[in-house]
Structure formats: C-alpha cells, structure tokens
Write an enzyme that holds these catalytic residues in place. Structure first.
Site, PDB file in Angstrom:
ATOM      1  N   CYS A   1      -1.170  -8.057  -3.150  1.00 57.06           N
ATOM      2  CA  CYS A   1      -0.505  -8.809  -4.221  1.00 57.06           C
ATOM      3  C   CYS A   1       0.705  -8.073  -4.777  1.00 57.06           C
ATOM      4  CB  CYS A   1      -1.492  -9.088  -5.352  1.00 57.06           C
ATOM      5  SG  CYS A   1      -2.864 -10.139  -4.905  1.00 57.06           S
TER       6      CYS A   1
ATOM      7  N   VAL B   1       4.342  -9.753  -5.094  1.00 59.46           N
ATOM      8  CA  VAL B   1       4.892 -10.117  -6.400  1.00 59.46           C
ATOM      9  C   VAL B   1       6.294  -9.547  -6.582  1.00 59.46           C
ATOM     10  CG1 VAL B   1       4.640  -9.761  -8.880  1.00 59.46           C
ATOM     11  CG2 VAL B   1       2.673 -10.486  -7.534  1.00 59.46           C
TER      12      VAL B   1
END
Length: 511
Positions: free
Chosen positions: A152, A156
């Site tokens: 993640c 991101v």
C-alpha cells in the site's frame, strides 16, 4: 520459576499454571471489563436474528475478512519459477506478514525480500530503496530472476516500478539483461487472487518478450491459479505423463513449498525453468485450472500470444471428466485406461459415502474458484449448500454460482453472500444452523462458538499439519474430499453419542 529443560511445557499446559492464572486475573482489572453476567447476556443476544440484521447492515467495518491482500498472491506466483526471488517494494512489516502467513501454512521457509521503505521513503519516494534493494538481493541471494510487487505504501505515494527498475539497472544494481518482472499490487483493492493474476501476467510478459516463433512447440500450458495444494501440480504432471504429451506448468511451486530435507539448504528448489516459461508463448493452448485468479493473464495470452485459452476445473466427477476430455481433444490422445479405472474407484468411494452426505446442509467460505469447485462436488454427493460466502466475490462468479445451484435439485435453497466476512458467517450459522462448515483454519473459532463441525479445506490451514500436501483435483482428489467431509461428520456423531448409559446407544463401531 526455572524449568527442567527435559520437561519444557507446551503453552497448552503452561498457561494453566497458577502464576499465569493469577496474571490473567490481574490483567482483567485494567481492561475495564463488564461483569460476567453482562458479557453472557450480550453474547446470547448476538446469536439471534435481531443482531443478525444489525450485523448485515454494517458497511464501514470488516471483522475477520475471508481473504488476504494482493502482495501475498503475487509472491506465491513468483516462487513457482526457477531461481526466482520475490521482492516487495514496501515496508518490512508487511512483508514479514506475507512470509509468516505462507510459512505457517506450508511449514516451509518462504524467502521474500523487502525494500524496507520507512518514513523518508513515504515522503520522497522509494527509488533509492529499489536501487539498493535490487543490488543487495542480486549479490547476496544469487537469483535467476527477481519479481517485484508493491504494498500500500508504495502505491499511495505513486512509485513507478518500471521507471524504478530501469533506473536501478542504469545504476548497476543488476545486469541490464537480468529479468526483473513486476506487478503493481495495492492491498486496498482486490485480494490475494488479484495479486496472483497481476504477477503471473507480469512475469509471463517479461520472460516471453521476443520469443514468439512461427511454429508451435506442440505443448499445452497449465496455469494452476492460487492453488495451495502442492499435490495438485504433481497430479497434473502425472495425468499429463499418462497421456504422454509435452506440457509446461506456469508456474510450478510444488517443490518450493514442499521441499525434501536432504541436509543441504536450497533457496530455490524446483520451479518452472525460465527457458520453458519463455517458450510457453509458442504452445498450442493454455488451460487455466482456476478462472478468477487468471482473468488478466488469460486476456493477455489470447491478445498478445494469439493463443487459445480455456478454464477447466477438475474437481469432482463432472469437472474431472470435462478436464480429461479437453486434454484428449487438444492432444489427440485417447483418455488412458488407468484414469478410467481411477474414475471407477472414485465413483465406488462416492457410493460408499453417499448415504451419509446426502441431504446434509453445509455452509462454505473461501476464494471464488475453490468455493465453486467444492460446492459442485458436494452437490454431486447430494449435500445441500445453505450459506455460500465469498468475500472477494465478483459478478461473474455470482452468475456462474447461481447457474450451478440451479442445475441441481440440492442447490435450490442456497444463498450466495458476496463481500461478507466471517463475522457475518457467525450470524448465519446461529440463525440458520447447518450440519457442516467448510473453510480454512479461521473457521475454527466459528466451530467453537456455533458448534458447527469444521471441514478444513482452503487456505490457510495453520492449525492442522500436512493437509496441503494432498491433491484435491482429479479422481484421486475426490477420495481426499470424501475423506475430509464424511469423516468430520462421523467424528461429530461420535462426539454426540459418547456418554456411557446416556447417549451411547448409537456410539457405533461401524459407520
């Protein structure tokens, strides 16, 4: 208190010692716990229909998800190729989870490296982490290929893997012709089967670049999908050998995940050879053994390789029959007699157990392909699905599942629950009880809570040993599925009839 090293106690006994009991009692004083009566009252309330309605109304909270995240599936796909080291662009903690999760299931070391991104990388990007990480991985672990995916954090902040890999090669981290396939695998979308698909497509597009020839090599490719039973790859190889045609498994991680203990450490046991993977672009056809973990890969093969693909899931009698007929059609070779004999044995075993499973109501959860296949097998046995829960569901799966249920008189009363978790399953089991629950080890707490016997099928299985070594496909797989389902039922019957002079009227020796 010092312990005798010859009598070290397992935690099962250790935590019942007086000092630990006192520790737990003291701990309660700081937990702001409620009185036992209130805990019991609320616990009973959560078993009813009123709570079920509130439970199913929640939207912003997941409790015990019945899925994992993308990078786990990506590194699982990567280790099926010869000498391949999975490399995760992200934080160490995430990668430790992936490794531990797979190691606990297989009881085998699962080697995956991390670029160890921390706060500075989260602000400035992870390029330097990639440059240093690839260099260290190449020098220390001597892989033949490094397969990169993301967590993640990298997604991101927008890390561009292709650009980062190019920059790392320019910096001399790895040779410019060294294969470094990649896949973007954000954990906040999709699941582990999405990650498997993304990585498989990424690896195949990398190793087959420039390898297309004008003539076919005559082989058949098999893509297992996110299949955690190592016996299944071996069963595919056995069946193909009985037919006598050439094949390539994309990718074969059975030796990596079930390696022999020879006294010498091998970091990369087995795996599909990179030259065979490169030549897979020239096969006559590709068969995917799962549909939902190979969607992008099959689309890529059909579009870029101009190669026909199909999905064939050889679970149960119908699925195995269709698979073998497909192999016979593609190879031009009749189905071997040995497999016909195996079919007879499977049918005989199903006949032996049919009266016990017929009419039994069951609930099931897991990945789309696994659930579809197990439900199909159970319908062949006359069992009746009631709750079908697939957290990482999709519209295609739901349509094919409803079609499968409609094809059998035993599937008429089932409900498919897409996007739901195991806390939803708890409400379902309390309000609409069933005879069997089929799922992975996380169903153990549902078994304890709802007293529904658990048949351990799927991933992960971390509270029992060696189940991952079996095959679940083909006619031999039918025997194993029967073993697990019907014997779980017998164990429950024995548990409920084993009190002398009270319930032992049916505590039979013969089942």
């Amino acid at each position: 208190m010092p312990q005798n090293p010859e009598k070290i106690q397992d935690h099962v006994e250790l935590f019942h010692q007086p000092e630990y009991k006192q520790l737990f009692e003291n701990k309660k004083q700081f937990e702001n716990g409620h009185e036992a009566e209130e805990v019991t009252r609320v616990a009973e309330w959560t078993k009813g229909w009123d709570y079920r309605e509130k439970n199913f109304a929640r939207e912003a909270l997941t409790v015990n998800p019945a899925k994992a995240c993308q990078p786990l599936g990506a590194i699982f796909a990567a280790v099926g190729f010869e000498g391949t080291l999975p490399f995760v662009q992200g934080a160490q903690g995430c990668v430790a989870y992936f490794r531990a999760h797979l190691t606990r299931h297989y009881k085998e070391p699962f080697s995956t490296v991390s670029s160890s991104m921390t706060e500075d990388a989260a602000v400035f990007g992870g390029l330097q982490n990639m440059i240093d990480g690839l260099a260290n991985s190449y020098q220390l672990y001597k892989p033949k290929m490094i397969a990169v995916c993301t967590t993640c954090m990298a997604e991101v902040i927008g890390d561009d893997l292709q650009s980062f890999i190019n920059n790392a090669k320019e910096a001399g981290s790895v040779p410019k012709d060294f294969p470094v396939p990649y896949a973007h695998t954000p954990s906040f979308v999709g699941s582990h089967i999405t990650g498997y698909d993304n990585m498989m497509k990424g690896i195949l597009s990398n190793v087959t670049a420039g390898q297309k020839k004008e003539t076919s090599n005559g082989k058949i490719n098999f893509i297992p999908g996110f299949d955690t039973y190592v016996g299944n790859n071996r069963e595919i190889k056995r069946i193909a050998s009985l037919f006598g045609f050439d094949y390539t498994i994309l990718a074969d991680n059975s030796d990596y995940l079930d390696s022999p203990n020879t006294g010498e450490f091998d970091m990369y046991p087995g795996g599909t050879k990179l030259e065979d993977a490169a030549d897979s672009i020239n096969a006559k056809a590709t068969i995917a053994l799962q549909a939902h973990s190979t969607i992008k890969t099959r689309e890529y093969i059909e579009k870029e390789w101009k190669q026909p693909t199909s999905v064939s899931r050889p679970w149960g009698i119908k699925g195995t029959d269709e698979f073998l007929m497909k192999l016979s059609e593609l190879s031009g070779i009749p189905i071997p007699q040995e497999l016909e004999i195996e079919r007879g044995r499977a049918v005989d075993a199903m006949t032996d157990s049919h009266s016990w499973l017929h009419g039994k109501r069951f609930a099931i959860y897991g990945e789309p392909d696994l659930v579809y296949c197990v439900v199909g097998f159970m319908l062949e046995m006359g069992a009746e699905p009631v709750h079908i829960l697939v957290h990482n569901s999709n519209e295609i799966f739901e349509a094919e599942m409803k079609e499968l249920l409609a094809s059998s008189p035993f599937g008429q009363h089932a409900t498919v629950w897409p996007g739901k978790d195991l806390w939803h399953m708890r409400s379902l089991l309390f309000t609409e009880p069933v005879d069997l629950l089929i799922g992975n080890s996380y169903g153990k707490y549902l078994w304890r809570d709802t007293k529904t016997p658990l048949v351990r099928i799927g991933y992960p299985i971390i509270d029992r040993h060696h189940l991952h070594r079996y095959t679940t496909i083909g006619y031999q797989g039918i025997i194993n599925l029967l073993n697990w389902t019907v014997n779980t039922l017998f164990e429950e019957i024995d548990r409920n009839t084993n009190i002398p002079s009270k319930t032992d009227i049916s505590y039979d020796l013969i089942r």
